[in-house]
Design a protein around this motif. Structure first.
Motif, short mmCIF file in Angstrom:
data_model
loop_
_atom_site.label_atom_id
_atom_site.label_comp_id
_atom_site.label_asym_id
_atom_site.label_seq_id
_atom_site.Cartn_x
_atom_site.Cartn_y
_atom_site.Cartn_z
N GLY A 207 0.80 -1.23 0.00
CA GLY A 207 0.00 0.00 0.00
C GLY A 207 0.83 1.26 0.00
O GLY A 207 2.00 1.27 -0.40
N TYR A 208 0.23 2.34 0.47
CA TYR A 208 0.88 3.65 0.53
C TYR A 208 2.26 3.52 1.17
O TYR A 208 2.42 2.85 2.20
N SER A 209 3.25 4.15 0.55
CA SER A 209 4.64 3.92 0.95
C SER A 209 4.90 4.03 2.45
O SER A 209 5.55 3.17 3.05
N GLU A 210 4.39 5.11 3.07
CA GLU A 210 4.67 5.29 4.51
C GLU A 210 4.08 4.15 5.33
O GLU A 210 4.67 3.68 6.30
N VAL A 211 2.89 3.70 4.92
CA VAL A 211 2.25 2.58 5.63
C VAL A 211 3.03 1.30 5.37
O VAL A 211 3.27 0.49 6.28
N GLY A 212 3.47 1.13 4.13
CA GLY A 212 4.26 -0.06 3.76
C GLY A 212 5.53 -0.16 4.58
O GLY A 212 5.96 -1.25 4.97
N LYS A 213 6.15 0.98 4.85
CA LYS A 213 7.38 0.98 5.64
C LYS A 213 7.09 0.50 7.06
O LYS A 213 7.85 -0.28 7.64
N ILE A 214 5.97 0.97 7.60
CA ILE A 214 5.62 0.58 8.97
C ILE A 214 5.25 -0.90 9.03
O ILE A 214 5.72 -1.65 9.90
N LYS A 215 4.43 -1.33 8.05
CA LYS A 215 4.06 -2.76 8.03
C LYS A 215 5.30 -3.63 7.91
O LYS A 215 5.44 -4.65 8.58
N VAL A 222 9.79 -8.20 13.58
CA VAL A 222 9.44 -9.27 14.54
C VAL A 222 10.12 -10.57 14.14
O VAL A 222 10.75 -11.26 14.96
N LEU A 223 10.03 -10.91 12.86
CA LEU A 223 10.62 -12.19 12.41
C LEU A 223 12.12 -12.20 12.62
O LEU A 223 12.68 -13.16 13.15
N LEU A 224 12.77 -11.12 12.22
CA LEU A 224 14.23 -11.06 12.39
C LEU A 224 14.61 -11.13 13.86
O LEU A 224 15.61 -11.75 14.23
N SER A 225 13.81 -10.48 14.70
CA SER A 225 14.13 -10.51 16.14
C SER A 225 14.00 -11.93 16.70
O SER A 225 14.58 -12.26 17.71
N GLN A 226 13.20 -12.75 16.01
CA GLN A 226 13.06 -14.15 16.43
C GLN A 226 14.09 -15.05 15.73
O GLN A 226 14.02 -16.27 15.80
N GLY A 227 14.99 -14.43 15.01
CA GLY A 227 16.06 -15.18 14.35
C GLY A 227 15.66 -15.73 12.99
O GLY A 227 16.40 -16.49 12.38
N ILE A 228 14.48 -15.34 12.51
CA ILE A 228 13.97 -15.88 11.24
C ILE A 228 14.29 -14.90 10.10
O ILE A 228 13.96 -13.71 10.20
N GLY A 229 14.88 -15.43 9.03
CA GLY A 229 15.11 -14.59 7.85
C GLY A 229 16.57 -14.56 7.45
O GLY A 229 17.45 -14.35 8.28
N ASP A 230 16.81 -14.79 6.15
CA ASP A 230 18.19 -14.84 5.64
C ASP A 230 18.42 -13.80 4.55
O ASP A 230 19.54 -13.43 4.26
N THR A 231 17.33 -13.36 3.94
CA THR A 231 17.40 -12.29 2.96
C THR A 231 16.04 -11.60 3.03
O THR A 231 15.06 -12.19 3.48
N MET A 232 16.00 -10.33 2.64
CA MET A 232 14.73 -9.61 2.80
C MET A 232 14.52 -8.59 1.70
O MET A 232 15.48 -8.01 1.19
N ARG A 233 13.26 -8.42 1.33
CA ARG A 233 12.91 -7.31 0.45
C ARG A 233 11.78 -6.53 1.08
O ARG A 233 10.74 -7.11 1.44
N VAL A 234 11.97 -5.26 1.23
CA VAL A 234 10.89 -4.39 1.69
C VAL A 234 10.17 -3.92 0.44
O VAL A 234 10.68 -3.10 -0.31
N SER A 235 8.99 -4.47 0.17
CA SER A 235 8.25 -4.08 -1.05
C SER A 235 7.51 -2.78 -0.81
O SER A 235 6.68 -2.71 0.09
#
Ligand code: SF4
Length: 360
Positions: A207-215, A222-235
């Motif tokens: 959605g709207y860029s500012e909202v997308g950044k927050i989402k 949250v996922l990264l803080s739980q140790g989950i994730g090896d690569t990421m894209r912020v769409s």
């Protein structure tokens, strides 16, 4: 608190390895037709400069697939071909030099077609991403009323992984993207327990860029803080550089960005006698120009608007500056180092930060 990362199988994408203990690699996607390769190259070169580690391009036809050859000659980061519907485009993209293929199980699922892709991916030693998306879940799961959306994604991913594993192919990356934050969290948390393949984190249609950044900050954070994730894209519905910038901020907020500094700054109040916003903007923009290597301990920089609360609030920062009316007092490891004129403050802070980085 320290993050205990899930140790996934290592997968090599061109010159970048994800999984294992490797840093979380930031990805983005170009936003122009891939056949317009000069424009694509320009966009990728800008992405490289701001810290993007892997780039994805959409491949809609053979012309797009062939353009990968031209693009690869002009860039230094791995390129991923995004393929939907037509398996033959994956074959073209691999032959043109793609470093990874993203397949959508919702539209490329026939076993004989998948087998052709797998055989070639194996020959060229490139991985495949099982790229599920809540908007295109395979029909067999999409219309299963008993399954909630995150479970549909997980079941579909495991089903596709099984097809690949039956072909003795395990060079796999998995993504399960939803537009909803809670569904995204649940889907990734579940798949993280069900397989040991590296996970590509992301939301879709934010959605709207500012909202997308927050989402994105909430879900990926949250996922990264739980140790989950090896690569990421912020769409984001925004410039691709903005996606990389936000990804870097998420990683540095969680101390997962190597030497990438974390800036903390006070919000300013009636006591502030300098333009804190201008100073922080200048600091952020100058630091963004540095290309950094991952290291064990990132440096925290604090910019505080007064000498009353500033030093105390900045105590847990490696470097801090607290401003008075005409000058700033620079602190190193919570001890005063020197006074600096306001106009020199950012450069002095960067100079000390560079020294701190070299010592690690
Ligand atoms: S550090 Fe000083 S100027 Fe900044 S918000 Fe706190 S009291 Fe106000």
């Amino acid at each position: 608190m320290t993050i205990k990362r899930r140790i996934a199988k290592e997968v090599k994408i061109g010159n970048v390895t994800i999984g294992g203990k490797n840093p979380v690699a930031i990805q983005s996607m170009t936003k122009v037709p891939t056949k317009n390769y000069r424009e694509v190259i320009n966009q990728i070169q800008r992405l490289q400069k701001c810290g993007c580690a892997i780039v994805r391009v959409a491949v809609l036809d053979e012309e797009d697939a062939h353009a990968i050859r031209e693009i690869k000659n002009a860039i230094r980061i791995p390129i991923v071909a995004d393929i939907h519907f037509n398996w033959k485009l994956a074959v073209c993209a691999i032959k043109a030099g793609a470093d990874k293929i993203r397949l959508n199980p919702g539209n490329i699922y026939k076993k004989n077609e998948v087998k052709e892709i797998v055989n070639l991916a194996r020959e060229y030693a490139i991985p495949l991403r099982v790229g599920l998306n809540s908007g295109s879940i395979p029909k067999i799961f999409r219309y299963n009323a008993k399954l909630r959306p995150p479970l549909k994604l997980v079941r579909a991913a495991l089903d596709y992984i099984k097809i690949l594993e039956d072909l003795h192919f395990t060079d796999i990356v998995v993504s399960l993207k939803c537009s909803n934050v809670l569904d995204t969290l649940e889907a990734y948390q579940l798949i993280a327990k069900k397989c040991d393949y590296p996970l590509h984190l992301g939301l879709t249609a934010t959605g709207y860029s500012e909202v997308g950044k927050i989402k994105s900050a909430i879900a990926l954070g949250v996922l990264l803080s739980q140790g989950i994730g090896d690569t990421m894209r912020v769409s984001l519905t925004d410039e691709p550089e903005e996606e990389v910038k936000v990804a870097k901020y998420i990683l540095s907020s969680l101390c997962l960005a190597g030497d990438s500094p974390e800036i903390i700054s006070c919000p300013a109040c009636g006591r502030t006698e300098v333009d804190i916003e201008k100073i922080v903007n200048e600091l952020q923009s100058k630091l963004s120009a540095f290309s950094l290597q991952p290291s064990a301990k990132p440096v925290k920089l604090a910019v505080m608007g007064c000498v009353v609360n500033g030093p105390g609030e900045a105590e847990d920062a490696d470097l801090a500056i607290a401003f008075g009316k005409n000058e700033g007092l620079l602190y190193k490891n919570a001890k005063p180092l020197k006074k600096v004129p306001i106009a020199r403050a950012v450069d002095e802070l960067i100079k000390e930060w560079e020294k701190a980085c070299q010592k690690k």
